[in-house]
Design an enzyme around this catalytic site. Structure first.
Site, mmCIF file in Angstrom:
data_model
loop_
_atom_site.group_PDB
_atom_site.id
_atom_site.type_symbol
_atom_site.label_atom_id
_atom_site.label_comp_id
_atom_site.label_asym_id
_atom_site.label_seq_id
_atom_site.Cartn_x
_atom_site.Cartn_y
_atom_site.Cartn_z
ATOM 1 N N LYS A 42 0.824 -1.199 0.000
ATOM 2 C CA LYS A 42 0.000 0.000 0.000
ATOM 3 C C LYS A 42 0.867 1.261 0.000
ATOM 4 O O LYS A 42 0.352 2.368 -0.155
ATOM 5 C CB LYS A 42 -0.915 0.018 1.251
ATOM 6 C CG LYS A 42 -1.761 -1.223 1.404
ATOM 7 C CD LYS A 42 -2.412 -1.221 2.795
ATOM 8 C CE LYS A 42 -2.955 -2.594 3.120
ATOM 9 N NZ LYS A 42 -3.180 -2.784 4.540
ATOM 10 N N ASP A 102 14.714 -0.216 0.818
ATOM 11 C CA ASP A 102 15.474 -0.393 2.054
ATOM 12 C C ASP A 102 16.512 -1.504 1.814
ATOM 13 O O ASP A 102 17.565 -1.253 1.239
ATOM 14 C CB ASP A 102 14.439 -0.734 3.140
ATOM 15 C CG ASP A 102 15.009 -0.791 4.526
ATOM 16 O OD1 ASP A 102 15.688 0.145 4.950
ATOM 17 O OD2 ASP A 102 14.766 -1.794 5.226
ATOM 18 N N LYS A 130 17.017 4.292 0.767
ATOM 19 C CA LYS A 130 17.840 4.191 1.982
ATOM 20 C C LYS A 130 18.999 3.251 1.664
ATOM 21 O O LYS A 130 19.024 2.108 2.125
ATOM 22 C CB LYS A 130 16.947 3.600 3.083
ATOM 23 C CG LYS A 130 17.132 4.180 4.460
ATOM 24 C CD LYS A 130 16.415 3.318 5.476
ATOM 25 C CE LYS A 130 15.062 3.825 5.880
ATOM 26 N NZ LYS A 130 14.413 2.965 6.895
ATOM 27 N N PHE A 151 13.641 5.158 10.667
ATOM 28 C CA PHE A 151 12.353 4.635 10.211
ATOM 29 C C PHE A 151 11.427 5.819 9.939
ATOM 30 O O PHE A 151 11.155 6.637 10.808
ATOM 31 C CB PHE A 151 11.728 3.679 11.226
ATOM 32 C CG PHE A 151 10.682 2.828 10.569
ATOM 33 C CD1 PHE A 151 11.037 1.711 9.825
ATOM 34 C CD2 PHE A 151 9.338 3.191 10.623
ATOM 35 C CE1 PHE A 151 10.081 0.962 9.162
ATOM 36 C CE2 PHE A 151 8.374 2.435 9.962
ATOM 37 C CZ PHE A 151 8.752 1.317 9.236
ATOM 38 N N ASP A 158 3.943 3.475 6.255
ATOM 39 C CA ASP A 158 3.316 3.166 7.534
ATOM 40 C C ASP A 158 4.292 2.603 8.559
ATOM 41 O O ASP A 158 5.384 2.158 8.233
ATOM 42 C CB ASP A 158 2.225 2.110 7.342
ATOM 43 C CG ASP A 158 2.820 0.714 7.085
ATOM 44 O OD1 ASP A 158 3.699 0.587 6.203
ATOM 45 O OD2 ASP A 158 2.443 -0.245 7.784
ATOM 46 N N ARG A 164 -0.001 6.477 7.296
ATOM 47 C CA ARG A 164 0.037 6.595 5.822
ATOM 48 C C ARG A 164 -0.575 7.904 5.355
ATOM 49 O O ARG A 164 -0.246 8.412 4.293
ATOM 50 C CB ARG A 164 -0.744 5.441 5.162
ATOM 51 C CG ARG A 164 -0.135 4.064 5.380
ATOM 52 C CD ARG A 164 -0.810 3.050 4.449
ATOM 53 N NE ARG A 164 -0.559 1.673 4.824
ATOM 54 C CZ ARG A 164 0.513 0.969 4.482
ATOM 55 N NH1 ARG A 164 1.458 1.510 3.759
ATOM 56 N NH2 ARG A 164 0.653 -0.286 4.861
HETATM 57 P P1 IMP Z 1 12.915 -3.706 1.238
HETATM 58 O O1 IMP Z 1 12.394 -4.984 0.663
HETATM 59 O O2 IMP Z 1 13.710 -3.969 2.506
HETATM 60 O O3 IMP Z 1 13.673 -2.861 0.268
HETATM 61 O O4 IMP Z 1 11.710 -2.910 1.801
HETATM 62 C C1 IMP Z 1 10.838 -2.273 1.033
HETATM 63 C C2 IMP Z 1 9.530 -2.036 1.742
HETATM 64 O O5 IMP Z 1 9.659 -1.941 3.156
HETATM 65 C C3 IMP Z 1 9.017 -0.709 1.308
HETATM 66 O O6 IMP Z 1 8.158 -0.891 0.206
HETATM 67 C C4 IMP Z 1 8.277 -0.203 2.521
HETATM 68 O O7 IMP Z 1 6.936 -0.603 2.435
HETATM 69 C C5 IMP Z 1 8.941 -0.853 3.682
HETATM 70 N N1 IMP Z 1 9.885 0.061 4.359
HETATM 71 C C6 IMP Z 1 11.232 0.048 4.311
HETATM 72 N N2 IMP Z 1 11.770 1.037 5.046
HETATM 73 C C7 IMP Z 1 10.726 1.713 5.555
HETATM 74 C C8 IMP Z 1 10.618 2.884 6.405
HETATM 75 O O8 IMP Z 1 11.589 3.530 6.840
HETATM 76 N N3 IMP Z 1 9.347 3.265 6.691
HETATM 77 C C9 IMP Z 1 8.231 2.629 6.240
HETATM 78 N N4 IMP Z 1 8.290 1.547 5.456
HETATM 79 C C10 IMP Z 1 9.525 1.093 5.122
#
Ligand code: IMP
Ligand code: MG
Length: 178
Positions: A42, A102, A130, A151, A158, A164
């Site tokens: 979302k 992330d 990030k 974060f 969220d 959100r």
């Molecule tokens: P990844 O798979 O670790 O790259 O994470 C991606 C998903 O994690 C993103 O689409 C976000 O929904 C969530 N996410 C990662 N970091 C944050 C943050 O700092 N705040 C909120 N959601 C995050």
């Protein structure tokens, strides 16, 4: 300001500026291209809603829901499709819209999935990146802003399904999740 927010990282005004600049690049790169914009639910809702309105081209829109997080602040690395696309992307140009990258696990998985479904080319636009937290190598084609290792919530993002609706991107107080 919401009491759970430590500070505002990206204001509404800055968001508007970033979105317009990304839309300008995308509009140029996708001119005369039939493409599908795929939002990852979302988190991408606010960003995609603003971005699509700034792109004056003919394109279609679809969504996917993938999960890797659970309710915490760490990615599990185990990405699952919760809601799949509703139409074929075979031989199509695809632009994936994401809120934040992330670890990179989500987009590495989604991009290889879309290629396996026959996409001609997959590019990614993310509002936030990030890079200090990467576990798998992943570089977006378009990025709004590089964020510190904090974060963040708001503008679609969220913590445990809340925040959100904030119109800005803010750093969440650690007392909320510790
Ligand atoms: P990844 O798979 O670790 O790259 O994470 C991606 C998903 O994690 C993103 O689409 C976000 O929904 C969530 N996410 C990662 N970091 C944050 C943050 O700092 N705040 C909120 N959601 C995050
Ligand atoms: Mg997301």
């Amino acid at each position: 300001m919401n009491k759970d927010i430590e500070s505002v990282l990206v204001s509404e005004f800055q968001i508007e500026h970033i979105v317009h600049s990304l839309a300008t690049q995308i509009q140029k790169d996708y001119a005369n291209t039939d493409f599908v914009m795929i939002g990852l639910l979302k988190g991408s809702i606010s960003f995609m809603s603003d971005l699509m309105k700034c792109i004056d081209l003919n394109f279609s829109v679809d969504f996917m829901t993938v999960s890797s997080y659970g309710a915490g602040v760490e990615s599990s690395g185990n990405v699952k499709i919760v809601r799949d696309l509703t139409s074929s992307i075979k031989d199509k140009e695809v632009l994936v819209v994401e809120d934040i990258i992330d670890s990179g696990n989500t987009l590495a998985f989604v991009c290889s999935y879309l290629v396996s479904k026959g996409a001609k080319r997959v590019r990614v636009v993310t509002m936030c990146d990030k890079p200090s937290r990467r576990k798998v190598e992943f570089a977006p084609d378009y990025k709004g802003i590089t964020v510190p290792d904090k974060f963040i919530v708001g503008y679609g993002m969220d913590y445990a399904e809340k925040y959100r609706n904030l119109p800005y991107i803010g750093i969440l107080r650690s007392s909320v999740y510790m």
